[in-house]
Design a protein around this motif. Structure first.
Motif, PDB file in Angstrom:
ATOM      1  N   ALA A 152     -43.679  30.179  77.592  1.00  0.00           N
ATOM      2  CA  ALA A 152     -45.154  30.417  77.580  1.00  0.00           C
ATOM      3  C   ALA A 152     -45.435  30.860  76.470  1.00  0.00           C
ATOM      4  O   ALA A 152     -46.899  30.521  76.084  1.00  0.00           O
ATOM      5  N   ALA A 153     -44.711  31.828  75.540  1.00  0.00           N
ATOM      6  CA  ALA A 153     -45.362  32.373  74.212  1.00  0.00           C
ATOM      7  C   ALA A 153     -44.558  31.766  73.149  1.00  0.00           C
ATOM      8  O   ALA A 153     -44.814  32.574  72.303  1.00  0.00           O
ATOM      9  N   GLN A 154     -44.280  30.494  73.124  1.00  0.00           N
ATOM     10  CA  GLN A 154     -43.402  30.049  72.240  1.00  0.00           C
ATOM     11  C   GLN A 154     -44.175  29.893  70.805  1.00  0.00           C
ATOM     12  O   GLN A 154     -43.856  30.268  69.817  1.00  0.00           O
ATOM     13  N   ASP A 155     -45.779  29.432  70.935  1.00  0.00           N
ATOM     14  CA  ASP A 155     -46.475  29.230  69.719  1.00  0.00           C
ATOM     15  C   ASP A 155     -46.784  30.624  69.229  1.00  0.00           C
ATOM     16  O   ASP A 155     -46.539  30.929  67.741  1.00  0.00           O
ATOM     17  N   THR A 156     -47.079  31.726  70.090  1.00  0.00           N
ATOM     18  CA  THR A 156     -47.188  33.013  69.471  1.00  0.00           C
ATOM     19  C   THR A 156     -45.988  33.682  68.782  1.00  0.00           C
ATOM     20  O   THR A 156     -45.950  34.281  67.656  1.00  0.00           O
ATOM     21  N   VAL A 157     -44.746  33.358  69.363  1.00  0.00           N
ATOM     22  CA  VAL A 157     -43.452  33.842  68.756  1.00  0.00           C
ATOM     23  C   VAL A 157     -43.279  33.045  67.381  1.00  0.00           C
ATOM     24  O   VAL A 157     -42.809  33.631  66.367  1.00  0.00           O
ATOM     25  N   LYS A 158     -43.501  31.700  67.233  1.00  0.00           N
ATOM     26  CA  LYS A 158     -43.486  30.927  65.961  1.00  0.00           C
ATOM     27  C   LYS A 158     -44.271  31.685  65.106  1.00  0.00           C
ATOM     28  O   LYS A 158     -43.970  31.554  63.827  1.00  0.00           O
ATOM     29  N   ASN A 159     -45.405  31.936  65.482  1.00  0.00           N
ATOM     30  CA  ASN A 159     -46.630  32.388  64.371  1.00  0.00           C
ATOM     31  C   ASN A 159     -45.978  33.750  63.892  1.00  0.00           C
ATOM     32  O   ASN A 159     -46.167  33.903  62.567  1.00  0.00           O
ATOM     33  N   VAL A 160     -45.574  34.654  64.709  1.00  0.00           N
ATOM     34  CA  VAL A 160     -45.088  35.735  64.216  1.00  0.00           C
ATOM     35  C   VAL A 160     -43.786  35.702  63.377  1.00  0.00           C
ATOM     36  O   VAL A 160     -43.894  36.434  62.272  1.00  0.00           O
ATOM     37  N   PHE A 161     -42.811  34.800  63.719  1.00  0.00           N
ATOM     38  CA  PHE A 161     -41.699  34.386  62.830  1.00  0.00           C
ATOM     39  C   PHE A 161     -42.263  33.931  61.586  1.00  0.00           C
ATOM     40  O   PHE A 161     -41.801  34.040  60.355  1.00  0.00           O
ATOM     41  N   GLY A 172     -61.940  28.089  51.418  1.00  0.00           N
ATOM     42  CA  GLY A 172     -62.213  27.042  50.746  1.00  0.00           C
ATOM     43  C   GLY A 172     -63.238  26.850  49.781  1.00  0.00           C
ATOM     44  O   GLY A 172     -64.104  28.078  49.640  1.00  0.00           O
ATOM     45  N   TYR A 173     -63.269  25.948  48.935  1.00  0.00           N
ATOM     46  CA  TYR A 173     -64.396  25.741  47.994  1.00  0.00           C
ATOM     47  C   TYR A 173     -65.732  25.744  48.455  1.00  0.00           C
ATOM     48  O   TYR A 173     -66.495  25.853  47.976  1.00  0.00           O
ATOM     49  N   ASP A 174     -65.671  25.330  49.910  1.00  0.00           N
ATOM     50  CA  ASP A 174     -66.952  25.113  50.524  1.00  0.00           C
ATOM     51  C   ASP A 174     -67.610  26.587  51.173  1.00  0.00           C
ATOM     52  O   ASP A 174     -68.443  26.608  51.873  1.00  0.00           O
ATOM     53  N   ARG A 175     -66.938  27.465  50.554  1.00  0.00           N
ATOM     54  CA  ARG A 175     -67.025  28.817  51.286  1.00  0.00           C
ATOM     55  C   ARG A 175     -66.808  29.023  52.620  1.00  0.00           C
ATOM     56  O   ARG A 175     -67.621  29.753  53.305  1.00  0.00           O
ATOM     57  N   ARG A 176     -66.024  28.300  53.459  1.00  0.00           N
ATOM     58  CA  ARG A 176     -65.634  28.462  54.656  1.00  0.00           C
ATOM     59  C   ARG A 176     -64.341  28.841  54.847  1.00  0.00           C
ATOM     60  O   ARG A 176     -63.415  28.291  53.973  1.00  0.00           O
ATOM     61  N   ILE A 177     -64.169  29.765  55.826  1.00  0.00           N
ATOM     62  CA  ILE A 177     -62.752  30.249  56.222  1.00  0.00           C
ATOM     63  C   ILE A 177     -61.961  29.403  57.297  1.00  0.00           C
ATOM     64  O   ILE A 177     -62.624  29.403  58.462  1.00  0.00           O
ATOM     65  N   THR A 178     -60.887  28.952  56.929  1.00  0.00           N
ATOM     66  CA  THR A 178     -60.037  28.383  57.818  1.00  0.00           C
ATOM     67  C   THR A 178     -58.900  28.855  58.127  1.00  0.00           C
ATOM     68  O   THR A 178     -58.174  29.624  57.321  1.00  0.00           O
ATOM     69  N   SER A 179     -58.744  29.224  59.473  1.00  0.00           N
ATOM     70  CA  SER A 179     -57.616  29.983  59.843  1.00  0.00           C
ATOM     71  C   SER A 179     -56.331  28.915  60.267  1.00  0.00           C
ATOM     72  O   SER A 179     -56.640  28.247  61.297  1.00  0.00           O
ATOM     73  N   TYR A 180     -55.257  29.100  59.620  1.00  0.00           N
ATOM     74  CA  TYR A 180     -54.308  27.986  59.518  1.00  0.00           C
ATOM     75  C   TYR A 180     -52.886  28.735  60.355  1.00  0.00           C
ATOM     76  O   TYR A 180     -52.625  29.949  60.046  1.00  0.00           O
ATOM     77  N   PRO A 181     -52.443  28.206  61.518  1.00  0.00           N
ATOM     78  CA  PRO A 181     -51.429  28.953  62.066  1.00  0.00           C
ATOM     79  C   PRO A 181     -50.118  28.878  61.185  1.00  0.00           C
ATOM     80  O   PRO A 181     -49.858  28.241  60.503  1.00  0.00           O
ATOM     81  N   ASN A 182     -49.547  30.270  61.484  1.00  0.00           N
ATOM     82  CA  ASN A 182     -48.572  30.485  60.229  1.00  0.00           C
ATOM     83  C   ASN A 182     -47.166  29.507  60.425  1.00  0.00           C
ATOM     84  O   ASN A 182     -46.554  29.337  59.492  1.00  0.00           O
ATOM     85  N   TYR A 183     -46.887  29.189  61.680  1.00  0.00           N
ATOM     86  CA  TYR A 183     -45.780  28.351  61.624  1.00  0.00           C
ATOM     87  C   TYR A 183     -46.141  27.028  61.066  1.00  0.00           C
ATOM     88  O   TYR A 183     -44.980  26.178  60.765  1.00  0.00           O
TER      89      TYR A 183
END
Length: 366
Positions: free
Chosen positions: A172-181, A219-230
């Motif tokens: 159930a939490a595999q995405d969260t675990v992958k992001n933490v690692f 980004g260069y357009d002054r927008r912040i993009t949150s990119y998953p760590n994994y």
């Protein structure tokens, strides 16, 4: 009156047991006062931080142990059924093991905070809360399992149940675990740091924060993009800030009526321009200009140069393009553009026409 029995024990026995518990509370208060007035000032004057860690780890569990001891002595002075005795004994076995586990948990947490947390910086320090929680969870799981084992609980059955629950939780939490690692990998491998300009799958910008779930890129357009760590760790990362210089390239097309001498002149002009543009490397090995190819309507020149680290990339490229335009105009070198020459011929009643492509030739008709 003192010989009067209440729940199988005399009033005198009850009063003595209550006094023992109160005495334990008084001892705890005295220990707190002693620690505040004597122990803390003493260890505060030492340069070694280990004594602070040990005192902090033992202070609260020791007080709890004194209370447990007082209650234990008070209860064992009383007479009560065997079933209650077993419950009390089992409860005390569990509480003693948990109190010892509490000491280890506080000791490990203090050691991490005072030695690794203060000596490390940046990403390693940001990973400290996650590592500390992980260690504490492991320590408490070991302590709880040991405590339950001491009172006769079937640990194998319990571990089997926990294993099934752990698998369900992991799915159930595999995405969260992958992001933490993924965050842990970023902090340990250090492919980039906060403030670096990177390119991830075409997304280019400045790293403003690295969290447990995602990395934020401005980004260069002054927008912040949150990119998953994994996803970042599964991608090819280009750290633009780590490059010693930025290579820039220009392709130029000259008309087909440009002779060999004029082509050589154009190449010499290109090789001399970096010395005139601010922020561009003047090292001859960083400058490349050559006659690259023939196209349908132009003789192509390719020019490579390097923009120095810390320079304004866009401004340097603009200045270089302006210098190329001005120098070629001054030298009379003409840039090519797509053209078409149309030829028509008429013989008697029959007409024939043909067309062909050329380099900057003016249309002609007859």
């Amino acid at each position: 009156m003192l010989e009067r029995e209440i729940f199988g024990n005399s009033l005198q026995t009850w009063l003595v047991s209550i006094l023992i518990v109160l005495a334990a509370v008084v001892v705890v208060k005295l220990l707190s006062l002693l620690g505040k007035k004597v122990v803390r000032p003493f260890i505060g004057r030492t340069k070694n931080r280990l004594d602070d860690v040990i005192y902090s780890a033992l202070e609260a569990p020791l007080k709890f142990a004194v209370i447990l001891l007082g209650i234990w002595i008070a209860l064992h002075r009383l007479v009560y059924p065997d079933g209650v005795v077993r419950v009390v004994d089992n409860a005390y076995r569990i509480l003693i093991v948990l109190d010892i586990t509490w000491v280890f948990a506080r000791l490990l947490s203090g050691l991490l905070q005072n030695y690794w947390g203060r000596s490390s910086g940046g990403g390693a320090y940001r990973m400290l809360p996650v590592i500390r929680r992980t260690i504490l969870v492991v320590v408490w799981i070991i302590g709880i399992v040991t405590a339950l084992s001491n009172v006769g609980v079937d640990i194998n059955a319990l571990l089997g149940t926990l294993g099934i629950g752990g698998i369900a939780f992991a799915l159930a939490a595999q995405d969260t675990v992958k992001n933490v690692f993924g965050a842990f990998t970023i902090f340990t491998d250090k492919p980039f740091a906060i403030g670096d300009t990177i390119n991830v799958n075409g997304l280019e910008g400045t790293v403003v924060d690295v969290g447990m779930r995602s990395t934020q890129i401005l980004g260069y357009d002054r927008r912040i993009t949150s990119y998953p760590n994994y996803k970042i760790m599964d991608s090819s990362i280009v750290n633009i800030s780590s490059e010693p210089m930025r290579r820039a390239s220009v392709k130029l097309g000259l008309t087909y009526d440009t002779g060999v001498d004029r082509m050589e002149q154009a190449l010499e002009i290109l090789r001399g321009l970096p010395a005139k543009v601010e922020g561009v490397s003047r090292n001859p090995s960083d400058i490349t200009a050559y006659f690259s190819e023939y196209t349908d309507s132009a003789l192509m020149l390719t020019f490579y140069y390097y923009i120095e680290k810390g320079g304004n990339v866009l401004q340097a490229m603009s200045d270089m393009n302006m210098a190329i335009l001005a120098s070629f105009r001054e030298a009379g070198l003409a840039f090519a553009f797509p053209t078409r020459t149309l030829l028509m011929q008429q013989d008697g009643a029959d007409g024939a026409s043909g067309e062909k492509s050329g380099a900057n030739a003016a249309p002609d008709s007859k």
